[in-house]
Design a protein around this motif. Structure first.
Motif, short mmCIF file in Angstrom:
data_model
loop_
_atom_site.label_atom_id
_atom_site.label_comp_id
_atom_site.label_asym_id
_atom_site.label_seq_id
_atom_site.Cartn_x
_atom_site.Cartn_y
_atom_site.Cartn_z
N ASP A 176 0.84 -1.21 0.00
CA ASP A 176 0.00 0.00 0.00
C ASP A 176 0.87 1.26 0.00
O ASP A 176 0.53 2.26 -0.65
CB ASP A 176 -0.93 0.00 1.21
N GLY A 177 1.97 1.23 0.74
CA GLY A 177 2.89 2.36 0.72
C GLY A 177 3.52 2.56 -0.64
O GLY A 177 3.72 3.70 -1.10
N GLN A 178 3.84 1.45 -1.33
CA GLN A 178 4.37 1.55 -2.68
C GLN A 178 3.32 2.13 -3.63
O GLN A 178 3.65 2.92 -4.53
CB GLN A 178 4.84 0.18 -3.15
N PHE A 179 2.05 1.76 -3.42
CA PHE A 179 0.97 2.31 -4.23
C PHE A 179 0.90 3.83 -4.06
O PHE A 179 0.72 4.58 -5.04
CB PHE A 179 -0.36 1.67 -3.83
N GLU A 180 1.02 4.29 -2.82
CA GLU A 180 0.96 5.74 -2.57
C GLU A 180 2.12 6.45 -3.28
O GLU A 180 1.94 7.54 -3.84
CB GLU A 180 1.01 6.00 -1.07
N THR A 181 3.30 5.83 -3.24
CA THR A 181 4.45 6.42 -3.92
C THR A 181 4.23 6.49 -5.42
O THR A 181 4.52 7.50 -6.07
CB THR A 181 5.72 5.61 -3.61
N ILE A 182 3.70 5.40 -5.99
CA ILE A 182 3.44 5.38 -7.43
C ILE A 182 2.40 6.44 -7.80
O ILE A 182 2.52 7.11 -8.84
CB ILE A 182 2.97 3.97 -7.87
N GLN A 183 1.38 6.59 -6.96
CA GLN A 183 0.36 7.60 -7.22
C GLN A 183 0.95 9.00 -7.22
O GLN A 183 0.62 9.83 -8.08
CB GLN A 183 -0.75 7.49 -6.16
N GLU A 184 1.83 9.28 -6.29
CA GLU A 184 2.48 10.59 -6.23
C GLU A 184 3.33 10.83 -7.48
O GLU A 184 3.36 11.93 -8.02
CB GLU A 184 3.33 10.71 -4.97
N LEU A 185 4.04 9.78 -7.93
CA LEU A 185 4.85 9.92 -9.14
C LEU A 185 3.96 10.08 -10.37
O LEU A 185 4.31 10.80 -11.30
CB LEU A 185 5.76 8.70 -9.29
N ASP A 186 2.81 9.41 -10.36
CA ASP A 186 1.87 9.57 -11.46
C ASP A 186 1.36 11.00 -11.53
O ASP A 186 1.26 11.60 -12.61
CB ASP A 186 0.70 8.59 -11.28
N ASP A 187 1.02 11.56 -10.38
CA ASP A 187 0.57 12.96 -10.34
C ASP A 187 1.67 13.90 -10.82
O ASP A 187 1.40 14.87 -11.54
CB ASP A 187 0.16 13.34 -8.91
N ALA A 188 2.92 13.59 -10.44
CA ALA A 188 4.04 14.43 -10.89
C ALA A 188 4.21 14.34 -12.40
O ALA A 188 4.52 15.34 -13.06
CB ALA A 188 5.33 13.99 -10.18
N ALA A 189 4.00 13.15 -12.97
CA ALA A 189 4.10 12.98 -14.42
C ALA A 189 3.01 13.75 -15.14
O ALA A 189 3.25 14.37 -16.20
CB ALA A 189 4.03 11.49 -14.78
N GLU A 190 1.79 13.75 -14.59
CA GLU A 190 0.70 14.51 -15.20
C GLU A 190 0.95 16.01 -15.15
O GLU A 190 0.68 16.74 -16.11
CB GLU A 190 -0.62 14.17 -14.52
#
Length: 350
Positions: A176-190
Motif C-alpha cells: 500500500d505504501g508503494q501504491f501511494e508512492t506510485i500515485q504521487e509519481l503519477d501525479d508528478a508525471a501529469e
C-alpha cells in the motif's frame, strides 16, 4: 540504550522502546507485549503462542548473538544487515527469510542545485518467518510500524491462523505504501505533461523534473517488481505446508495488488519516456518556429535593403534629383514589405 545497540539480552529485560518491540498472541488474542528478548525462545516454543519481535537498526554482533539464541540461519542474518540487499524470499531449514522495501517520497527541495536529486527514500524490512511467529529487522529511513500493528489489531480474527497472518499484514502495508508512492509519481508525471505545453515553461526546469522522475522510477522499479516473486514464494510455502486456507483470499488480493503496482510502475515509466521524447520534439518544433520567423523578417528587411542599394548606386536612375524619384523608392519599399508581411502571415510564418 541506543537504537542500534542491544547488548546482552539480560540488559533489556526491563527495557522497551521503539527500537525493540515484542508482542504475543494466543488464539488470536493479544496476551502480552513489551516482554524482554530473553523470553522470546520460551514463547516461540509454546505451540499456542504467536510471537512478533521487531528490531530497528540493530548492531551486527548483537543480532548475531540473538540469532544464535533464536535458531536463525547465520546467512539470513548476514543478508538482513548487508547493504544493498535485493528484494527476495529464501527458504532455510528452520524458517523463511524475506527482504522487502517500504517506500515514500520526500517533499520537493527549494534548493535549485538539488532539484534533480531523487526524492525517493526506502526502508529495508527483513522478516524471519518461524513456525510460531516472525522477527522483523528494519534498516534505513523510518517506517511506520504502528500502521502494521494497527492492521493486525483490525484483523485480529486472522491471527489465530499463525505467522501467515502477520506476514500478510506486513506485506500489505508495504505494498500500500508503494501504491501511494506510485500515485504521487503519477501525479508528478501529469503535472509535467501540463507544463510541456505552457508558453512560459522553463526548458531547464522541465529537463530537471523529467530526469528526476526517471531516476525515481528506476529506483522504485527495483523494489516493486521483485515483490511478485516474494509473494509467490510465500504462497508456495503455504501451499506446501497445507496451512489455513482461510488466508487464501487475503493473499490472492495481496498478489493482485502487487501485480497492479508492477504494471503501473512499468506504464508510468513508459509515460515518462514519452514525456521526455515529447519535450525534445517540442524543443525542435519551437526552434523551427523561431527560425521560420527570423527568415520571414529577414526577407521583409531584404526588400528595403535591395531598393536602397539600387538607388544608392553612383549611376543615374529614373527620378534622380526629383521628389517623385524619392517617393517612388519609398513606395516600392513600403508596398513590398506589406505584401511580404501579409503573405507570410497568411502562411503562419510570422
Amino acid at each position: 540504550m541506543k537504537p542500534a545497540d542491544f547488548g546482552d539480552t539480560a540488559e533489556v529485560t526491563n527495557r522497551y522502546d521503539n527500537s525493540i518491540r515484542t508482542r504475543r498472541w494466543t488464539q488470536g488474542k493479544l496476551v502480552d507485549e513489551g516482554f524482554p528478548l530473553s523470553a522470546v525462545p520460551e514463547h516461540l516454543a509454546d505451540p499456542e503462542a504467536l510471537v512478533w519481535v521487531d528490531l530497528w537498526d540493530p548492531e551486527h554482533t548483537a543480532l548475531l548473538e540473538l540469532a544464535e539464541e533464536w535458531n536463525l540461519d547465520p546467512y539470513a542474518v548476514e543478508d538482513s544487515l548487508a547493504h544493498g540487499e535485493r528484494t527476495k524470499a529464501t527458504r532455510y531449514a528452520t524458517h523463511t527469510f524475506l527482504t522487502v522495501y517500504a517506500t515514500h517520497l520526500f517533499p520537493d527541495s527549494e534548493d535549485e542545485d538539488q532539484a534533480h536529486e531523487s526524492r525517493l527514500r526506502t526502508t529495508r524490512i527483513s522478516a524471519f518467518v518461524l513456525p510460531r511467529g516472525i522477527i522483523t529487522v528494519r534498516r534505513g529511513t523510518p517506517f511506520d510500524i504502528d500502521e502494521v500493528v494497527r492492521r493486525w489489531d483490525e484483523n485480529a480474527d486472522l491471527l489465530q491462523y499463525g505467522p501467515g497472518a502477520l506476514i500478510h499484514g506486513l506485506l500489505d502495508t508495504v505494498v500500500d505504501g508503494q501504491f501511494e508512492t506510485i500515485q504521487e509519481l503519477d501525479d508528478a508525471a501529469e503535472d509535467l505533461e501540463d507544463c510541456l505545453f505552457e508558453d512560459g515553461a522553463s526548458t531547464r526546469q522541465i529537463q530537471q523534473r523529467v530526469y528526476r522522475l526517471r531516476k525515481e522510477l528506476v529506483q522504485l522499479r527495483r523494489v516493486v517488481l521483485p515483490m511478485r516473486e516474494v509473494v509467490n514464494a510465500v504462497l508456495r510455502t503455504r501451499a506446501e505446508s497445507h496451512r489455513h486456507p482461510e488466508l487464501d483470499s487475503s493473499y490472492n488480493d495481496l498478489y493482485d495488488h502487487v501485480m497492479r503496482a508492477a504494471e503501473w510502475t512499468d506504464s508510468l515509466r513508459e509515460m515518462v519516456n514519452t514525456v521526455f521524447e515529447t519535450n525534445l520534439s517540442l524543443q525542435d518544433a519551437r526552434l523551427n518556429i523561431v527560425m521560420k520567423k527570423l527568415t520571414g523578417w529577414a526577407a521583409i528587411i531584404a526588400v528595403p535593403t535591395a531598393v536602397t542599394g539600387w538607388y544608392g548606386m553612383n549611376v543615374p536612375y529614373p527620378g534622380v534629383g526629383e521628389w517623385w524619384g524619392l517617393m517612388s523608392g519609398v513606395g516600392i519599399m513600403v508596398v513590398s514589405a506589406i505584401v511580404l508581411y501579409v503573405l507570410f502571415k497568411r502562411r503562419d510564418w510570422l
